[in-house]
Design a protein around this motif. Structure first.
Motif, PDB file in Angstrom:
ATOM      1  N   ILE A  60      37.456 -30.475 118.442  1.00 23.33           N
ATOM      2  CA  ILE A  60      37.155 -31.373 119.555  1.00 23.33           C
ATOM      3  C   ILE A  60      35.751 -31.139 120.114  1.00 23.33           C
ATOM      4  N   ASN A  61      35.358 -29.868 120.233  1.00 20.08           N
ATOM      5  CA  ASN A  61      34.116 -29.557 120.956  1.00 20.08           C
ATOM      6  C   ASN A  61      33.009 -28.916 120.117  1.00 20.08           C
ATOM      7  N   TYR A  62      33.285 -28.597 118.854  1.00 16.87           N
ATOM      8  CA  TYR A  62      32.268 -27.937 118.028  1.00 16.87           C
ATOM      9  C   TYR A  62      31.911 -28.737 116.775  1.00 16.87           C
ATOM     10  N   GLY A  63      32.485 -29.916 116.616  1.00 22.45           N
ATOM     11  CA  GLY A  63      32.113 -30.780 115.507  1.00 22.45           C
ATOM     12  C   GLY A  63      32.726 -30.449 114.168  1.00 22.45           C
ATOM     13  N   TYR A  64      33.863 -29.736 114.165  1.00 27.73           N
ATOM     14  CA  TYR A  64      34.524 -29.400 112.906  1.00 27.73           C
ATOM     15  C   TYR A  64      35.496 -30.509 112.494  1.00 27.73           C
ATOM     16  N   LYS A  65      35.751 -30.589 111.195  1.00 30.80           N
ATOM     17  CA  LYS A  65      36.735 -31.527 110.653  1.00 30.80           C
ATOM     18  C   LYS A  65      38.026 -30.770 110.329  1.00 30.80           C
ATOM     19  N   LEU A  66      39.145 -31.409 110.577  1.00 32.43           N
ATOM     20  CA  LEU A  66      40.440 -30.804 110.284  1.00 32.43           C
ATOM     21  C   LEU A  66      40.730 -30.831 108.783  1.00 32.43           C
ATOM     22  N   ILE A  67      41.065 -29.675 108.240  1.00 31.78           N
ATOM     23  CA  ILE A  67      41.522 -29.590 106.845  1.00 31.78           C
ATOM     24  C   ILE A  67      43.024 -29.347 106.803  1.00 31.78           C
ATOM     25  N   ALA A  68      43.494 -28.384 107.599  1.00 29.30           N
ATOM     26  CA  ALA A  68      44.916 -28.032 107.554  1.00 29.30           C
ATOM     27  C   ALA A  68      45.330 -27.365 108.851  1.00 29.30           C
ATOM     28  N   ASN A  69      46.543 -27.649 109.249  1.00 30.00           N
ATOM     29  CA  ASN A  69      47.163 -26.909 110.345  1.00 30.00           C
ATOM     30  C   ASN A  69      48.620 -26.658 109.968  1.00 30.00           C
ATOM     31  N   ASP A  70      48.971 -25.423 109.866  1.00 33.93           N
ATOM     32  CA  ASP A  70      50.287 -24.932 109.463  1.00 33.93           C
ATOM     33  C   ASP A  70      50.345 -24.606 107.975  1.00 33.93           C
ATOM     34  N   LEU A  71      50.099 -25.592 107.099  1.00 30.80           N
ATOM     35  CA  LEU A  71      50.148 -25.322 105.659  1.00 30.80           C
ATOM     36  C   LEU A  71      48.865 -25.771 104.975  1.00 30.80           C
ATOM     37  N   GLY A  72      48.378 -24.941 104.067  1.00 34.66           N
ATOM     38  CA  GLY A  72      47.202 -25.286 103.284  1.00 34.66           C
ATOM     39  C   GLY A  72      47.371 -24.857 101.848  1.00 34.66           C
ATOM     40  N   LEU A  73      46.676 -25.546 100.953  1.00 32.72           N
ATOM     41  CA  LEU A  73      46.723 -25.234  99.515  1.00 32.72           C
ATOM     42  C   LEU A  73      45.423 -24.550  99.107  1.00 32.72           C
ATOM     43  N   LEU A  74      45.511 -23.241  98.869  1.00 35.12           N
ATOM     44  CA  LEU A  74      44.342 -22.453  98.510  1.00 35.12           C
ATOM     45  C   LEU A  74      44.230 -22.299  97.005  1.00 35.12           C
ATOM     46  N   HIS A  75      42.992 -22.320  96.519  1.00 33.37           N
ATOM     47  CA  HIS A  75      42.745 -22.135  95.089  1.00 33.37           C
ATOM     48  C   HIS A  75      41.671 -21.074  94.907  1.00 33.37           C
ATOM     49  N   PHE A  76      41.986 -20.048  94.129  1.00 26.95           N
ATOM     50  CA  PHE A  76      41.029 -18.985  93.833  1.00 26.95           C
ATOM     51  C   PHE A  76      40.481 -19.181  92.430  1.00 26.95           C
ATOM     52  N   ASP A  77      39.175 -19.426  92.333  1.00 28.18           N
ATOM     53  CA  ASP A  77      38.514 -19.594  91.045  1.00 28.18           C
ATOM     54  C   ASP A  77      37.796 -18.290  90.712  1.00 28.18           C
ATOM     55  N   LYS A  78      38.385 -17.496  89.820  1.00 23.27           N
ATOM     56  CA  LYS A  78      37.831 -16.189  89.493  1.00 23.27           C
ATOM     57  C   LYS A  78      36.480 -16.308  88.782  1.00 23.27           C
ATOM     58  N   LYS A  79      36.327 -17.319  87.949  1.00 26.57           N
ATOM     59  CA  LYS A  79      35.074 -17.474  87.202  1.00 26.57           C
ATOM     60  C   LYS A  79      33.904 -17.762  88.131  1.00 26.57           C
ATOM     61  N   LEU A  80      34.142 -18.637  89.098  1.00 25.21           N
ATOM     62  CA  LEU A  80      33.090 -18.974  90.049  1.00 25.21           C
ATOM     63  C   LEU A  80      32.988 -17.956  91.177  1.00 25.21           C
ATOM     64  N   GLY A  81      34.047 -17.164  91.372  1.00 31.46           N
ATOM     65  CA  GLY A  81      34.070 -16.231  92.487  1.00 31.46           C
ATOM     66  C   GLY A  81      34.113 -16.947  93.817  1.00 31.46           C
ATOM     67  N   CYS A  82      34.956 -17.988  93.900  1.00 30.40           N
ATOM     68  CA  CYS A  82      35.038 -18.803  95.105  1.00 30.40           C
ATOM     69  C   CYS A  82      36.488 -19.078  95.484  1.00 30.40           C
ATOM     70  N   VAL A  83      36.708 -19.265  96.774  1.00 32.21           N
ATOM     71  CA  VAL A  83      37.997 -19.713  97.286  1.00 32.21           C
ATOM     72  C   VAL A  83      37.829 -21.133  97.794  1.00 32.21           C
ATOM     73  N   PHE A  84      38.717 -22.006  97.356  1.00 34.20           N
ATOM     74  CA  PHE A  84      38.696 -23.396  97.798  1.00 34.20           C
ATOM     75  C   PHE A  84      39.988 -23.699  98.541  1.00 34.20           C
TER      76      PHE A  84
END
Length: 235
Positions: A42-66
């Motif tokens: 509301i006050n810092y300009g962020y966009k909502l991605i998830a609240n309560d449940l989220g789908l996380l993906h760990f890419d070991k080759k890239l070394g990134c979490v999505f």
């Protein structure tokens, strides 16, 4: 089970993004994740991605979490609205018998919050605790050790192992609970452990607590900016 095969994990969390840079908010139930998320959106300009449940993906080759997606709704307790978001009390009925158990579910477009529907790279992870006592001073540190690993393992495995708190009720009366078989495998377990070790050892999880909501959000926002600058310098 199919998601686990592709190293994607269903987790209990809140998440948002700013300038396509994502953050994850972890914490115990009632620790203030939704309050912090609402304030950031509301006050810092962020966009909502998830609240309560989220789908996380760990890419070991890239070394990134999505984070690929998540639930797009705010579930807010009446007592929390009174403390931190009094402008949202309009979404509650007037006659309330118990402020803690009374919740209202608010859609993002009802409060002019934008949503992020695209796969987003996670830059920062915070484990949050927002105190009811507004005089509690801010405290933060990097999390290591067995406690955070156990906490994450329970979080990341509850759905695949059938131990989630979602009531799979056998019948509308709620007197019995249906049997949920575990769909876990040794391969999935090893993937989750690798993911957790990456979060703790490499990406880093910052514990933050305070009685002041704005103080917490200021800290999170500055940390995201600082992290983004450091990544750009390394690149």
């Amino acid at each position: 089970m199919d998601r686990q095969k592709h190293n994607e994990t269903t987790a209990h969390l809140a998440a948002c993004s700013k300038d396509k840079k994502g953050i994850i908010l972890l914490g115990e139930r009632g620790a203030g994740k939704t309050s912090i998320l609402l304030e950031l959106c509301i006050n810092y300009g962020y966009k909502l991605i998830a609240n309560d449940l989220g789908l996380l993906h760990f890419d070991k080759k890239l070394g990134c979490v999505f984070i690929n997606n998540g639930t797009k709704i705010f579930g807010l307790r009446n007592t929390i609205a009174k403390m931190h978001h009094p402008d949202l009390l309009r979404f509650f009925i007037k006659d309330i018998t118990d402020s803690w158990t009374t919740k209202s579910f608010i859609l993002p477009d009802q409060i002019d919050v934008f949503v992020e529907n695209n796969k987003t790279t996670i830059y920062k992870v915070f484990f949050c605790h927002l105190y009811a006592d507004r005089n509690e001073k801010i405290f933060f540190n990097r999390m290591f050790g067995s406690w955070i690993r156990i906490n994450l393992y329970e979080n990341f495995s509850r759905y695949i192992r059938g131990s989630s708190l979602i009531p799979f009720l056998d019948g509308m009366d709620g007197n019995s609970i249906g049997y949920i078989p575990s769909l876990d495998q040794l391969k999935f377990h090893k993937q989750r452990v690798e993911f957790i070790n990456y979060l703790v050892n490499d990406l880093g999880i910052t514990y933050i607590s305070s009685g002041n909501l704005q103080q917490v959000c200021n800290f999170i926002d500055k940390q995201l900016v600082r992290n983004a600058i450091n990544k750009n310098l390394k690149t």
